[in-house]
Design a protein around this motif. Structure first.
Motif, PDB file in Angstrom:
ATOM      1  N   ARG A  13       0.918  -1.176   0.076  1.00  0.00           N
ATOM      2  CA  ARG A  13       0.208  -0.092   0.085  1.00  0.00           C
ATOM      3  C   ARG A  13       0.790   1.377   0.092  1.00  0.00           C
ATOM      4  O   ARG A  13       0.584   2.292  -0.638  1.00  0.00           O
ATOM      5  N   GLN A  14       1.870   1.215   0.677  1.00  0.00           N
ATOM      6  CA  GLN A  14       2.994   2.361   0.732  1.00  0.00           C
ATOM      7  C   GLN A  14       3.562   2.623  -0.688  1.00  0.00           C
ATOM      8  O   GLN A  14       3.582   3.837  -1.092  1.00  0.00           O
ATOM      9  N   ILE A  15       3.914   1.527  -1.313  1.00  0.00           N
ATOM     10  CA  ILE A  15       4.337   1.536  -2.811  1.00  0.00           C
ATOM     11  C   ILE A  15       3.323   2.153  -3.574  1.00  0.00           C
ATOM     12  O   ILE A  15       3.491   3.257  -4.466  1.00  0.00           O
ATOM     13  N   VAL A  16       1.977   1.595  -3.544  1.00  0.00           N
ATOM     14  CA  VAL A  16       0.998   2.308  -4.502  1.00  0.00           C
ATOM     15  C   VAL A  16       0.916   3.550  -4.023  1.00  0.00           C
ATOM     16  O   VAL A  16       0.452   4.490  -4.967  1.00  0.00           O
ATOM     17  N   ARG A  17       0.725   4.054  -2.839  1.00  0.00           N
ATOM     18  CA  ARG A  17       0.301   5.318  -2.291  1.00  0.00           C
ATOM     19  C   ARG A  17       1.563   6.326  -2.922  1.00  0.00           C
ATOM     20  O   ARG A  17       1.116   7.446  -3.442  1.00  0.00           O
ATOM     21  N   GLY A  18       2.836   5.716  -2.785  1.00  0.00           N
ATOM     22  CA  GLY A  18       4.029   6.790  -3.360  1.00  0.00           C
ATOM     23  C   GLY A  18       3.788   6.919  -4.873  1.00  0.00           C
ATOM     24  O   GLY A  18       4.017   7.959  -5.464  1.00  0.00           O
ATOM     25  N   LYS A  19       3.508   5.834  -5.528  1.00  0.00           N
ATOM     26  CA  LYS A  19       3.165   5.808  -7.119  1.00  0.00           C
ATOM     27  C   LYS A  19       1.979   6.820  -7.514  1.00  0.00           C
ATOM     28  O   LYS A  19       2.105   7.756  -8.509  1.00  0.00           O
ATOM     29  N   GLY A 111      -4.106  16.193  -0.505  1.00  0.00           N
ATOM     30  CA  GLY A 111      -3.487  17.282   0.521  1.00  0.00           C
ATOM     31  C   GLY A 111      -2.009  17.546   0.695  1.00  0.00           C
ATOM     32  O   GLY A 111      -1.593  18.608   0.660  1.00  0.00           O
ATOM     33  N   GLU A 112      -1.530  16.363   0.782  1.00  0.00           N
ATOM     34  CA  GLU A 112      -0.033  16.335   1.010  1.00  0.00           C
ATOM     35  C   GLU A 112       0.784  16.732  -0.442  1.00  0.00           C
ATOM     36  O   GLU A 112       1.569  17.500  -0.371  1.00  0.00           O
ATOM     37  N   GLU A 113       0.365  16.358  -1.510  1.00  0.00           N
ATOM     38  CA  GLU A 113       0.666  16.594  -2.884  1.00  0.00           C
ATOM     39  C   GLU A 113       0.800  18.235  -3.146  1.00  0.00           C
ATOM     40  O   GLU A 113       1.582  18.905  -3.560  1.00  0.00           O
ATOM     41  N   LEU A 114      -0.551  18.665  -3.007  1.00  0.00           N
ATOM     42  CA  LEU A 114      -0.702  20.016  -3.180  1.00  0.00           C
ATOM     43  C   LEU A 114      -0.519  21.046  -1.867  1.00  0.00           C
ATOM     44  O   LEU A 114      -0.743  22.200  -2.050  1.00  0.00           O
TER      45      LEU A 114
END
Length: 368
Positions: A13-19, A111-114
């Motif tokens: 899930r962390q890999i997917v989230r990062g992608k 929210g994190e990316e923007l």
């Protein structure tokens, strides 16, 4: 073994989230995430990565540029011009992995990316909601609320005390006096609510491409706002020269041939707010999308409605101008000239799908 599976799942899930986070702008631009949504989950297509490799053919079998043939002869066809007779392939195609995320997880990534600030609800925007909470045990009640564990323990104690319990035949049968039931009492919880008005110009100059841009942007705005409030109500208003409230499907699939009077939508939104969403109880968002084409005399009325009626009652009023080959694009200039620095007014020009990302940040980056 169970812990290893859980660790692997969390790592995946962390890999997917990062992608997703790394490619968020691409997802927003092309709208992949909107394709499959249901309830509180959204399915996201994640193409697998295949490394390139050389495959060698049979020695001496020829290939492109080898063997007989005339200059200009199309590759893959016989020399007499007839189509080849092929068969269905037996090799697998590219596999698309669909990953499910909750809407809250998706909002967190957004929210994190923007770098979006969390929204601080304004005013007395708390509605007290009554809920029932199980708070105790009583000796009477419906069978659906019978507390099995406590009933069993009471029956067991009774049988042991009366010397009727047989460890070799451990049967415990509750009688009426053993039965215990859950009891409840009402509690009052504050619930912060928000209402979002989507306004859109559906006159002839707004094409399907512009409406698709609005649909994608509205999805992401909804995702963020729903993560910030306990409850979000959505209202849809379309307008050409006149405005009316519609459902979501009609909002995105209506096109009129008349002129444009933006003030008709502003008046209707203000009327609904006054009647059903008092600012003391609601956080109010009004988001208007248009190609900027408006009846010249109507611009002054729009400015007056914004200044006197809508801005004082809204957490945020956002105007997104979607570029159209048929619209004049002048309305945003009227608003820029009329409002110099209003903290709850956001103006955004969206030239194409690539502009959705920056427009979302402009609207939501104010933390209102």
């Amino acid at each position: 073994m169970v812990r290893k599976i859980e660790r692997d799942q969390n790592r995946f899930r962390q890999i997917v989230r990062g992608k997703i986070k790394a490619d968020l702008k691409k997802y927003i631009t092309h709208g992949e995430m909107i394709g499959k949504t249901g309830g509180e989950l959204v399915s996201i297509p994640m193409p697998s990565i295949d490394l390139p490799e050389f495959r060698y053919g049979t020695k001496g079998s020829g290939g492109v540029g080898q063997g007989p043939g005339d200059i200009g002869q199309p590759i893959g066809r016989s020399g007499d011009g007839e189509e080849g007779t092929g068969q269905a392939g037996d090799r697998p195609g590219q596999h698309i992995l669909e990953v499910e995320l909750t809407m809250d997880e998706l909002a967190q990534i957004l929210g994190e990316e923007l770098e979006l600030p969390r929204i601080q609800p304004k005013g007395q925007a708390n509605i007290i909601e009554e809920k029932d909470k199980y708070t105790g045990i009583r000796q009477a009640g419906p069978e659906s609320l019978r507390h099995f564990k406590r009933t069993y323990k009471k029956a067991l104690k009774r049988q042991i005390a009366s010397n009727t319990y047989n460890p070799d035949d451990p049967v415990v049968i509750p009688v009426r006096e053993d039965k215990l039931y859950r009891s409840w009492s009402p509690i009052y919880l504050p619930q912060t609510n928000a209402v979002v008005f989507y306004l859109m110009d559906v006159s002839g100059s707004m094409t399907d491409d512009q409406k698709e841009i609005v649909r994608i942007e509205a999805f992401w705005i909804d995702t963020w706002l729903r993560s910030q409030y306990d409850g979000v109500t959505t209202r849809y208003i379309i307008h050409d020269a006149a405005a009316k409230e519609v459902d979501e499907h009609t909002f995105y699939h209506t096109r009129e041939s008349g002129g444009t009077r933006i003030s008709s939508a502003y008046r209707l939104a203000h009327k609904i707010i006054d009647a059903e969403h008092p600012p003391a109880d609601w956080n109010i968002y009004v988001l208007h999308f248009s190609d900027g084409d408006n009846w010249g005399e109507d611009n002054r009325h729009c400015v007056e409605l914004l200044r006197n009626d809508l801005l004082p009652k809204c957490n945020l009023f956002g105007y997104g101008q979607v570029e159209s080959p048929y619209g004049s694009g002048e309305f945003i200039r009227e608003l820029e000239d009329a409002f110099e620095d209003e903290p709850n007014l956001a103006l955004s020009e969206i030239r194409d799908k690539e502009g959705i990302y920056d427009s979302i940040k402009e609207f939501l980056g104010r933390g209102r």
